[in-house]
Design a protein around this motif. Sequence first.
Motif, PDB file in Angstrom:
ATOM      1  N   ASP A 177       0.834  -1.174   0.000  1.00 22.88           N
ATOM      2  CA  ASP A 177       0.000   0.000   0.000  1.00 22.88           C
ATOM      3  C   ASP A 177       0.889   1.252   0.000  1.00 22.88           C
ATOM      4  O   ASP A 177       1.927   1.238   0.672  1.00 22.88           O
ATOM      5  CB  ASP A 177      -0.894  -0.065   1.237  1.00 22.88           C
ATOM      6  CG  ASP A 177      -1.773   1.138   1.423  1.00 22.88           C
ATOM      7  OD1 ASP A 177      -2.366   1.639   0.459  1.00 22.88           O
ATOM      8  OD2 ASP A 177      -1.853   1.612   2.556  1.00 22.88           O
ATOM      9  N   VAL A 178       0.514   2.308  -0.709  1.00 19.84           N
ATOM     10  CA  VAL A 178       1.366   3.497  -0.710  1.00 19.84           C
ATOM     11  C   VAL A 178       0.750   4.653   0.066  1.00 19.84           C
ATOM     12  O   VAL A 178       1.058   5.806  -0.201  1.00 19.84           O
ATOM     13  CB  VAL A 178       1.748   3.941  -2.149  1.00 19.84           C
ATOM     14  CG1 VAL A 178       2.632   2.904  -2.799  1.00 19.84           C
ATOM     15  CG2 VAL A 178       0.535   4.237  -3.007  1.00 19.84           C
ATOM     16  N   GLY A 179      -0.114   4.354   1.033  1.00 25.73           N
ATOM     17  CA  GLY A 179      -0.542   5.434   1.913  1.00 25.73           C
ATOM     18  C   GLY A 179      -1.976   5.391   2.404  1.00 25.73           C
ATOM     19  O   GLY A 179      -2.375   6.252   3.176  1.00 25.73           O
ATOM     20  N   ALA A 180      -2.744   4.389   2.015  1.00 26.71           N
ATOM     21  CA  ALA A 180      -4.133   4.352   2.464  1.00 26.71           C
ATOM     22  C   ALA A 180      -4.255   3.758   3.870  1.00 26.71           C
ATOM     23  O   ALA A 180      -5.188   4.082   4.600  1.00 26.71           O
ATOM     24  CB  ALA A 180      -4.987   3.565   1.484  1.00 26.71           C
TER      25      ALA A 180
ATOM     26  N   PHE B 294       2.515   3.363   5.452  1.00 26.28           N
ATOM     27  CA  PHE B 294       3.515   4.327   5.913  1.00 26.28           C
ATOM     28  C   PHE B 294       4.815   4.096   5.153  1.00 26.28           C
ATOM     29  O   PHE B 294       5.381   4.999   4.528  1.00 26.28           O
ATOM     30  CB  PHE B 294       3.729   4.192   7.430  1.00 26.28           C
ATOM     31  CG  PHE B 294       4.384   5.381   8.084  1.00 26.28           C
ATOM     32  CD1 PHE B 294       5.643   5.808   7.705  1.00 26.28           C
ATOM     33  CD2 PHE B 294       3.729   6.082   9.094  1.00 26.28           C
ATOM     34  CE1 PHE B 294       6.245   6.910   8.312  1.00 26.28           C
ATOM     35  CE2 PHE B 294       4.318   7.188   9.709  1.00 26.28           C
ATOM     36  CZ  PHE B 294       5.588   7.595   9.314  1.00 26.28           C
ATOM     37  N   VAL B 295       5.250   2.849   5.170  1.00 22.98           N
ATOM     38  CA  VAL B 295       6.509   2.483   4.510  1.00 22.98           C
ATOM     39  C   VAL B 295       6.414   2.699   2.994  1.00 22.98           C
ATOM     40  O   VAL B 295       7.329   3.264   2.373  1.00 22.98           O
ATOM     41  CB  VAL B 295       6.849   1.005   4.846  1.00 22.98           C
ATOM     42  CG1 VAL B 295       7.967   0.479   3.973  1.00 22.98           C
ATOM     43  CG2 VAL B 295       7.210   0.887   6.322  1.00 22.98           C
ATOM     44  N   GLY B 296       5.300   2.296   2.393  1.00 21.58           N
ATOM     45  CA  GLY B 296       5.136   2.438   0.946  1.00 21.58           C
ATOM     46  C   GLY B 296       5.109   3.893   0.509  1.00 21.58           C
ATOM     47  O   GLY B 296       5.684   4.262  -0.515  1.00 21.58           O
ATOM     48  N   ASN B 297       4.452   4.721   1.315  1.00 20.14           N
ATOM     49  CA  ASN B 297       4.381   6.143   0.997  1.00 20.14           C
ATOM     50  C   ASN B 297       5.770   6.782   1.067  1.00 20.14           C
ATOM     51  O   ASN B 297       6.163   7.546   0.174  1.00 20.14           O
ATOM     52  CB  ASN B 297       3.431   6.827   1.993  1.00 20.14           C
ATOM     53  CG  ASN B 297       3.153   8.265   1.646  1.00 20.14           C
ATOM     54  OD1 ASN B 297       3.968   9.129   1.932  1.00 20.14           O
ATOM     55  ND2 ASN B 297       2.031   8.526   0.999  1.00 20.14           N
TER      56      ASN B 297
END
Lengths: 336, 336
Positions: free
Chosen positions: B146-149, B233-236
């Motif tokens: 996931d990049v932030g959801a 969190f990590v992906g974002n």
Amino acid sequence: MSQLIVALDMMGGDYGPSITVPAAVQALSLLPDLNLLLFGLEDELAPWLSRFQLDKHSRVQVQYCSQQVGNDDKAAYALRHLTDSSMRNALNALALGRACACVSSGNTGALMAMAIRTLSTLPGVDRPALITRLPQIGGGYALLLDVGANISCNAEQLVQFALMGEQTAQQTLGITHPRIALLNVGAEANKGNEAVRQAGLRLREHAELDYSGYIEGNELFLGRADVIVCDGFVGNVALKTSEGVAKLLLGQRRRSGFLSKFLTFCLKKRLSHLNPDQYNGASLIGLRASVVKSHGSAGSSAFLNAILQAVGQIEYNLPASIAHRFDTALQDSHLR
Amino acid sequence: MSQLIVALDMMGGDYGPSITVPAAVQALSLLPDLNLLLFGLEDELAPWLSRFQLDKHSRVQVQYCSQQVGNDDKAAYALRHLTDSSMRNALNALALGRACACVSSGNTGALMAMAIRTLSTLPGVDRPALITRLPQIGGGYALLLDVGANISCNAEQLVQFALMGEQTAQQTLGITHPRIALLNVGAEANKGNEAVRQAGLRLREHAELDYSGYIEGNELFLGRADVIVCDGFVGNVALKTSEGVAKLLLGQRRRSGFLSKFLTFCLKKRLSHLNPDQYNGASLIGLRASVVKSHGSAGSSAFLNAILQAVGQIEYNLPASIAHRFDTALQDSHLR
């Protein structure tokens, strides 16, 4: 201790003595006051020492050990069973006052566990943090911590990292009032996880700190902060991702034509200050003595840089200045 | 629904109608079958529609609303109080079957909350995930989610992301057996946090998945995996850090000389497939219909790309294929 003595774990990392010995030779020739304590397995280390005539060097002492820490060894195993490893003996030398700093390119988890065991953290510091420099777009550096020593952190630990980072920026970057930021997924106050949000609230209470709020991943290199704080999972991914992008840019569409070679050369020049060899050496701070962690894949010039970084920390007396900072903070009852 | 209809939130992002209207015009001219439902505040949207003659376009329907979601609005507030916002109305149109996909460049948290409320997640899916493409060194793309959801995720959610990512790679990248990896701070089994380690163990139990273990931040672009899973969190941070490094390389040492300009031109060409305009549009997957989140700072060509991505998802019927995948997984009792 009046002498400048650094303890080196000669076995850690992917290449062992084949890169640590040449790096030690270079460090000794660069710094006439430097003394080295070398730790390693005799079978592997001795031939390299003899090839580079380090076995007879007046400023070198060698201590052979029976074990080494492997990259896959768990921290708890290393702590309990690898008590005669080169890593553990190098840290013991530090704890006994035989050396003022230690450098290892071994397994981060084992280094962290052994460093805590042998050196202890400074009063008021829960956990040491791994700190590294990031090049900034306008020149100069920012400090990023933690980059992998603490996989998850609570708000209190993040606040402690901010204080340790502030001292490190003052001492090693010469910034009088370092701007401190938390790495987050957005700039707004409601962004992020509970630990980051709570840490933000608590940092605002430290009136003496120049806390500037959250920054995002795309701002890591923009010169917006001097100390950037996050947990070790996020910091590790951010650091390694930036290395990955640099490699992507250098590695792709490499053709044999002159123009392409010329472009790659120019690009490498632009990338030179992102070169891991140059900024190699993340320091484990918050301990009673200086421990520098070199990249596992570091070459000899990168390992040399880690040694130079350790020497710098001795000269700045970083542990004492962090201890003083926490002493003041504890007295101000801000921290607890 | 036989028609190709996309609902657009015309107000979201940093620039609103000044970029969403030109993008809509371009999309209509590129795709003769495309119909658009536009949602926005009359005062702001109407002048732009009239300037670009979209108010009289045969394939455009406009619905004016009384509210818009701000970048700083909390998700809970938006959900409760901004029920006549352009974002909410666009999602409602999707829920009512008036459109097949929706595009917004508004506040991610609000979009996520409203999308869950109006569309619901698919059976077996706890939380939708934001997924995006990463360019790879050998060409082609990998998917990162996931990049932030979802700021923090448990092991079950990471496993679900892997299944959703697998379907998305099959449908949108045409990869029959996507290689799946977890983003972590090391390759060894004992690395990372509890959620990542547990997810790794559970993914190994899915014999039908091509699960290849952990990868680190520096491997994101090396072509080692087709689907890379992590928490939001990590992906974002990973995604934004890679944008930051690209900017660092383009922005520094920009001089006025010919050679420097030429080098910057060549570097930009090399960087073109890292250009956020080109890969703009992260999809919120795991819902009953397709929702594409455009970058808040997207320009009109970037917003156009997000619209084209939404059209692609309609054509691939991605929600149905994810639903089918979870149905099979539930039947196999692997997931619960």
